[in-house]
Design a protein around this motif. Structure first.
Motif, PDB file in Angstrom:
ATOM      1  N   GLY A 199      31.282 -29.230 -18.410  1.00  0.00           N
ATOM      2  CA  GLY A 199      31.647 -27.967 -17.771  1.00  0.00           C
ATOM      3  C   GLY A 199      32.444 -27.063 -18.696  1.00  0.00           C
ATOM      4  O   GLY A 199      33.299 -26.308 -18.245  1.00  0.00           O
ATOM      5  N   ILE A 200      32.166 -27.128 -20.010  1.00  0.00           N
ATOM      6  CA  ILE A 200      32.892 -26.336 -21.006  1.00  0.00           C
ATOM      7  C   ILE A 200      31.900 -25.415 -21.707  1.00  0.00           C
ATOM      8  O   ILE A 200      30.888 -25.873 -22.242  1.00  0.00           O
ATOM      9  CB  ILE A 200      33.601 -27.240 -22.029  1.00  0.00           C
ATOM     10  N   VAL A 204      27.933 -28.999 -28.113  1.00  0.00           N
ATOM     11  CA  VAL A 204      29.066 -29.867 -28.431  1.00  0.00           C
ATOM     12  C   VAL A 204      28.975 -31.116 -27.569  1.00  0.00           C
ATOM     13  O   VAL A 204      28.596 -31.047 -26.390  1.00  0.00           O
ATOM     14  CB  VAL A 204      30.417 -29.149 -28.193  1.00  0.00           C
ATOM     15  N   VAL A 205      29.292 -32.272 -28.155  1.00  0.00           N
ATOM     16  CA  VAL A 205      29.348 -33.521 -27.403  1.00  0.00           C
ATOM     17  C   VAL A 205      30.764 -34.084 -27.507  1.00  0.00           C
ATOM     18  O   VAL A 205      31.407 -34.003 -28.560  1.00  0.00           O
ATOM     19  CB  VAL A 205      28.302 -34.546 -27.926  1.00  0.00           C
ATOM     20  N   ALA A 217      30.207 -36.646 -22.791  1.00  0.00           N
ATOM     21  CA  ALA A 217      30.156 -35.398 -22.035  1.00  0.00           C
ATOM     22  C   ALA A 217      29.531 -34.315 -22.897  1.00  0.00           C
ATOM     23  O   ALA A 217      29.789 -34.231 -24.101  1.00  0.00           O
ATOM     24  CB  ALA A 217      31.553 -34.989 -21.592  1.00  0.00           C
ATOM     25  N   LEU A 218      28.703 -33.483 -22.280  1.00  0.00           N
ATOM     26  CA  LEU A 218      27.989 -32.429 -22.998  1.00  0.00           C
ATOM     27  C   LEU A 218      28.512 -31.052 -22.601  1.00  0.00           C
ATOM     28  O   LEU A 218      28.796 -30.792 -21.428  1.00  0.00           O
ATOM     29  CB  LEU A 218      26.494 -32.488 -22.689  1.00  0.00           C
ATOM     30  N   SER A 219      28.638 -30.175 -23.602  1.00  0.00           N
ATOM     31  CA  SER A 219      28.961 -28.778 -23.313  1.00  0.00           C
ATOM     32  C   SER A 219      27.813 -28.134 -22.547  1.00  0.00           C
ATOM     33  O   SER A 219      26.710 -28.684 -22.461  1.00  0.00           O
ATOM     34  CB  SER A 219      29.216 -28.017 -24.611  1.00  0.00           C
ATOM     35  N   GLU A 220      28.045 -26.944 -22.011  1.00  0.00           N
ATOM     36  CA  GLU A 220      27.028 -26.262 -21.225  1.00  0.00           C
ATOM     37  C   GLU A 220      25.753 -26.017 -22.037  1.00  0.00           C
ATOM     38  O   GLU A 220      24.645 -26.155 -21.528  1.00  0.00           O
ATOM     39  CB  GLU A 220      27.572 -24.936 -20.694  1.00  0.00           C
TER      40      GLU A 220
END
Length: 505
Positions: free
Chosen positions: A14-15, A22-23, A71-74
């Motif tokens: 959620g960034i 970005v990971v 976690a994955l960026s948008e």
């Protein structure tokens, strides 16, 4: 043989990392340890037949991210589009083929067509990091990109995207190299030229270093995120459009480079020319007008610099089959009254509606440019381009065409007003001798423009005006009190923002 598990569950961070994949991983994650990943490592993330190359950010403390999860960026999430429970593999990607070409350019070597092709391919495949891209942009800055290199880069950028085909129809276009706040002539010019029956599918970018781009201003009044089919429908119906180019993949590598240029806050002549002309060629234009404002605080600061830019533009235009007309204009002071998307839209509408108080300088510039474009067309040249442009504007046909274009793009909206206003007044008496374009633009950006569409400045005095102490010079518009105060503090501290030649006895 021991198989290493290089997979992790995926979650959505959620960034928003502004188009950069970005990971996020924990530093004690088994994949980090096994693969030797560290912060800012480039990682290839593969999920089925989809993959993306992302930059690693490492979580050193906190427990918001489980050990077995990345976690994955948008941006990365939108590329992979995972389903709940999906696991992706994480590996070191193959080194980008173009890194050696970028390194050669950094050391001053001239690049060939195949090297630019490789760089642009790697740009679009996301194989280059932001550091790689910043190195490339910096290495090409100033006069470090020759005219043959500019031609090669332009061809690479156009070939990497889509080129619109309009058959035998003559397609017209215009562009301003920028650097002059408030110089929002494009919606007026497109309306006049389209009203004359010429085809002008205008695509524009959002602001790079300015308080508003044409797409930002137009978006206040009508949708601009058109796909290729919608753009074609609008142009075939109304002869023109004013759209954001980002949805059209006309020169997609340019959008990636712009993302890096924005925080660097500079353009180079070679990349500016490649950016502009690759998009003009991609939209199918053959006859193009380029506006070059020249002034001490504009992007182009001297006649000598303007001549060098004109030479580069014409050389590249000839090489890729464009007929260019270069129009040098006065860039000594901002144009119109509004600076910022909504405020510039108000000026555009005032000119199109022939309001009594419409900014005369914006009207005159738009007529000059529209007239120069009409002079490129055999069917309108003999009547005199500027006179024909004035008739189309004064008769209301240009306004009617603009409203028809807006409706075809999705509907017209009146520009709004910002919530907070603050007036900056003069501390001296005399004649307003100059306004600094860059500082004026900086003030509007600090007020929130273009991100906040209603933010910016409204100029209340013009160069040449007689100024008394306490006279309002401009009004800051902002959507938050914090931005209002930030912009006002900056403006009041900048003694060179407005130069007043004091009265002498």
């Amino acid at each position: 043989m021991i198989e290493i598990d290089n997979t992790l569950s995926l979650s959505r961070a959620g960034i928003d990392t502004y188009r950069q994949p970005v990971v996020f991983m924990r530093e004690d994650c088994h994949v980090c340890r096994a693969e030797g990943f560290a912060a800012l490592t480039r990682i290839e993330v593969t999920l089925g037949d989809r993959s993306v190359i992302a930059t690693l950010n490492v979580l050193t403390e906190g427990d918001w991210l489980p050990e077995d999860t990345a976690a994955l960026s948008e941006e990365a999430w939108s590329v992979l589009n995972p389903e709940p429970g999906d696991r992706a593999s994480f590996t070191h990607p193959e080194p980008p083929a173009s890194v050696s070409a970028i390194r050669a350019k950094v050391y001053g070597d001239a690049l060939e067509q195949d090297q630019f092709d490789a760089i642009i391919r790697d740009v679009l495949d996301r194989r280059l990091s932001d550091l790689d891209l910043a190195a490339f942009i910096t290495a090409c800055a100033g006069d470090r990109l020759s005219i043959p290199e500019t031609i090669a880069l332009t061809r690479s950028m156009q070939a990497a995207g889509t080129t619109l085909d309009w058959g035998s129809t003559a397609i017209y276009d215009k562009h301003c190299v920028g650097g002059l706040p408030g110089n929002r002539t494009t919606p007026i010019v497109v309306s006049i030229v389209a009203a004359a029956g010429l085809m002008i599918p205008k695509t524009s970018s959002r602001a790079i270093t300015s308080p508003a781009g044409t797409a930002d201003t137009m978006e206040v009044m009508a949708p601009v995120s058109l796909d290729a089919a919608t753009l074609r429908r609008v142009v075939e119906a109304e002869c023109g459009c004013i759209a954001w180019g980002g949805n059209l993949a006309l020169s997609p590598a340019d959008d990636v480079l712009i993302r890096i240029e924005r925080p660097l806050d500079f353009d180079s002549d070679g990349q500016l020319v490649a950016s502009v002309l690759s998009k003009k060629a991609a939209v199918g234009a053959k006859r193009v007008l380029i506006d070059v404002p020249v002034g001490p605080t504009a992007k182009v600061r001297s006649a000598e610099t303007a001549r060098a830019l004109e030479q580069r533009l014409c050389a590249v235009g000839d090489a890729i089959g464009l007929t260019l007309s270069i129009h040098q204009s006065d860039g000594t002071a901002p144009v119109g009254r509004g600076i910022g998307p909504a405020l510039e839209a108000q000026d555009v509408l005032a000119v199109l509606r022939r309001d009594e108080g419409a900014p005369a300088d914006l009207r005159d510039r738009a007529l000059d440019l529209a007239g120069a474009l009409l002079d490129l067309a055999p069917e309108t040249r003999e009547a005199g381009g500027r006179a024909a442009a004035a008739r189309l504007l004064d008769s209301g046909r240009a306004e009617a065409k603009f409203m028809a274009i807006c409706e075809a793009q999705g509907g017209f909206s009146e520009p709004g007003e910002a919530r907070y206003h603050a007036v900056v007044t003069s501390r001296a008496a005399g004649r307003l001798a100059a306004m600094d374009n860059r500082r004026i633009a900086r003030t509007a950006k600090l007020a929130g423009a273009p991100r906040q569409k209603l933010a910016g400045l409204r100029l209340l005095a013009r160069v040449g005006d007689r100024i008394d102490i306490g006279r309002p010079l401009f009004e800051i518009h902002a959507e938050t009190l914090g931005e209002l105060e930030y912009a006002r503090s900056y403006a009041e501290a900048q003694c060179g923002l407005c130069t007043i030649e004091e009265d002498r006895e």
